[in-house]
Design a protein around this motif. Sequence first.
Motif, mmCIF file in Angstrom:
data_model
loop_
_atom_site.group_PDB
_atom_site.id
_atom_site.type_symbol
_atom_site.label_atom_id
_atom_site.label_comp_id
_atom_site.label_asym_id
_atom_site.label_seq_id
_atom_site.Cartn_x
_atom_site.Cartn_y
_atom_site.Cartn_z
ATOM 1 N N LEU B 89 20.712 -54.409 57.697
ATOM 2 C CA LEU B 89 21.271 -55.210 56.543
ATOM 3 C C LEU B 89 19.991 -55.242 55.641
ATOM 4 O O LEU B 89 18.772 -55.276 55.754
ATOM 5 C CB LEU B 89 21.747 -56.509 56.797
ATOM 6 N N GLY B 90 20.377 -55.367 54.014
ATOM 7 C CA GLY B 90 19.700 -55.490 53.183
ATOM 8 C C GLY B 90 19.188 -54.026 52.550
ATOM 9 O O GLY B 90 19.274 -53.178 53.082
ATOM 10 N N MET B 91 18.481 -54.145 51.457
ATOM 11 C CA MET B 91 18.049 -52.876 50.896
ATOM 12 C C MET B 91 16.822 -52.564 51.542
ATOM 13 O O MET B 91 15.760 -53.219 51.480
ATOM 14 C CB MET B 91 18.110 -53.066 49.299
ATOM 15 N N VAL B 237 21.880 -58.985 50.142
ATOM 16 C CA VAL B 237 22.287 -57.703 49.733
ATOM 17 C C VAL B 237 21.785 -56.961 48.659
ATOM 18 O O VAL B 237 21.482 -55.749 48.363
ATOM 19 C CB VAL B 237 23.811 -57.612 49.546
#
Lengths: 475, 279
Positions: B89-91, B237
Amino acid sequence: MARRSRTKTPIAEQKPAVRKSNFDEVCLGYTIEEGQAEAIRCLQCKDAPCIASCPVMIDIPGFILAIKAGDMQEAADILGRYTNLPAICGRVCPQEKQCEQVCKLGKAKNFEPVAIGKLERLVADWALENQDFSTLSQSTQPKIGKIAVIGSGPSGLTVAGDLAKLNYEVIVYEALHDAGGVLTYGIPEFRLPKRIVKKEIQSIEALGVTIETNVVIGKTITMDEIMNEFDACYISVGAGAPNFMGIPGTALNGVYSSSEYLTRINLMHSYEFPKYDTPIKRSKNVVVIGGGNVAMDAARSAKRLGAEHVSIVYRRSLEELPARIEEYHHSVEEEINYHWLTNPIEYMNDGHGNLNGVKCIKMELGEPDQSGRRRPVPIKNSEFTIEADTVIEAIGQGSNKVLLSTFPELKLTKWGYIEADPKTGETSIPGVFAGGDIVTGAATVILAMGAGKVAAVQIDKYVQEKKQTPVTTKV
Amino acid sequence: MYKITKSEQLSENEYDFWIEAPRIAAKAQPGQFVILRINDNGERIPLTIAETDPSNGTIRLIFQVIGKTTAELSKLNTGDSILDLTGPLGMPTEIKNYGTVLIVGGGVGIAAIYPIVKGLKQAGNRVITILGAKTAELVILQEECRYYSDELIITTDDGTLGVKGLVTEAMEQVIAREIINCSWAIGPSMMMKFCTLTASKHEVPIYVSLNPIMIDGTGMCGGCRVTIDGNIKFACVDGPEFKGTDVNWDEFISRMKQYTDEEKQCLTADQKVQVTPHG
């Protein structure tokens, strides 16, 4: 035949004084005898306007006739032909604005419409108790193709169930650890018990549908991989990104989005903290911003968590309230207060980063806006403050960008939702279909299901007619 | 279920786990994280992915015991499983050749900077790494970081290893002697805040990785919202990495303390756990 009652057969509910301190279901449902008494009221109209006004076109007179005859199995079979989620629809559909609104009995002077929603719930609950889903026969014929469904909310579950019935291999991907989407994380137990959601999901799995949880499409699996491994896909990821008003103090402790508040309660069981590990603030004074069903759910949940004062702040008046009127009445019975024609302008800081009040302004209604509702305008010098240790913003959701940002080829609308043909679910990319809130913006469970039904037919057509070599012929 | 293939205790409160998660192992990039839930009653918590082994389908999570979930996790052994693991997850961190980079890791934040150190070295940067901790035994991944660094500086509060002092003092010395093109700092909030002040004083760009309270981790709940350059962003996000100078630190640090009372309540059932705020 017994004389038709003018009013709906009364239905048992938990008393307000009792239910406001528990999360058990408010409405207790009909007994079969009560259901039969209600079924007798149905006129069995030949042109059945109720069918036409139902987004999934359920044969309503048909299943009601079966109830009247005492044939619950037949009633369940009829329902099952049109909907995979009848116990859910029977509880959360806005029946008063669909089937029941056009009921001819209800059009007669001094008559209430047939309680179609409550009858649907009766049949569905009977089926969940009495039908063994593990014995549902699955076809042994070779599968026609392999379909990916992204998101396991009402739209995704509907398309999955319908495609499984058409003999497709279907895999549903869910980002959270439990399937159901908004049915699981959004709608509280007292309106839609999770055991009902779980059972109906099991009935869809019994059709041969596989649900994989903990998979975030765009992150865990890319859209390229989906396109390569499946004959078609259906995107039904919902409109899950919470909006915030963005007024000063939004970052204070005690300010929640309705999505966070309800996810903590419904998905994570925080109302049972510390038995469950996820906490939630138990507050004295709660203010909910917004006037939809989600606002009602948040306010009534806060009451059940023990709040002494719960108010809903809505910028228009009762006449424009978007929530179901049944939910509004339930909320009033549970001592939820309303500040009509009011808007928050600032969340107040207690000096330690915690919320201690909501500064509001009174509104008046001006000319109609784009939505057709009269636009609320602030009244000068009408500010006042409501004491609050928790505020919940229930002002709608936008589209979640996690998948969309990794799939730039897909055409979006100017509001950031997926552009899809409402008649087919087709998007700008062949083989990629979409429906539910990610296409329409936040709407109702039944509309999302309707989109799923439409897409299932079109996906079948697409794979059979356009796709020359399906990727799978697995048995 | 996700099986723990290897578990090791690194210090009194820090643990090093490898967990089977082939899909995540195949996709994870530096800077990304997972959300895990141990059992049916459990909460969802985010942990940074320290390393992956795609050939074995495993990911490495290094964590500090902070609340109930990390305490429970620390008691699991090789062969045990956890119920849910979602990611990556996440950038991801923007890995490219910046020139000379300065990377600062504090405490268990070292686990989060390690993949960045490795990625930036492999992208051709000259990498100067500063590892800081209270005491020598808390300096984790020392050899791994050294392997991918052109220079490794260690600071401890008590002087038991490396230089006695703070990571910001070591930063000042490095910045004074050479041009730094970009920098990262990951560790406790206060450390990241002061690293940001140090870097920005010398006009060195700096990225930090925020670890606010999260639930779903996919942009759905908004619980992890942070104010970045005056705008509401969701760390799960839009981040977790942001420019340090854009972060509203006071607000971020305040929001970390939202559930301190509830955490204490949880711990009465599990007295062995130490109470320290998240981050």
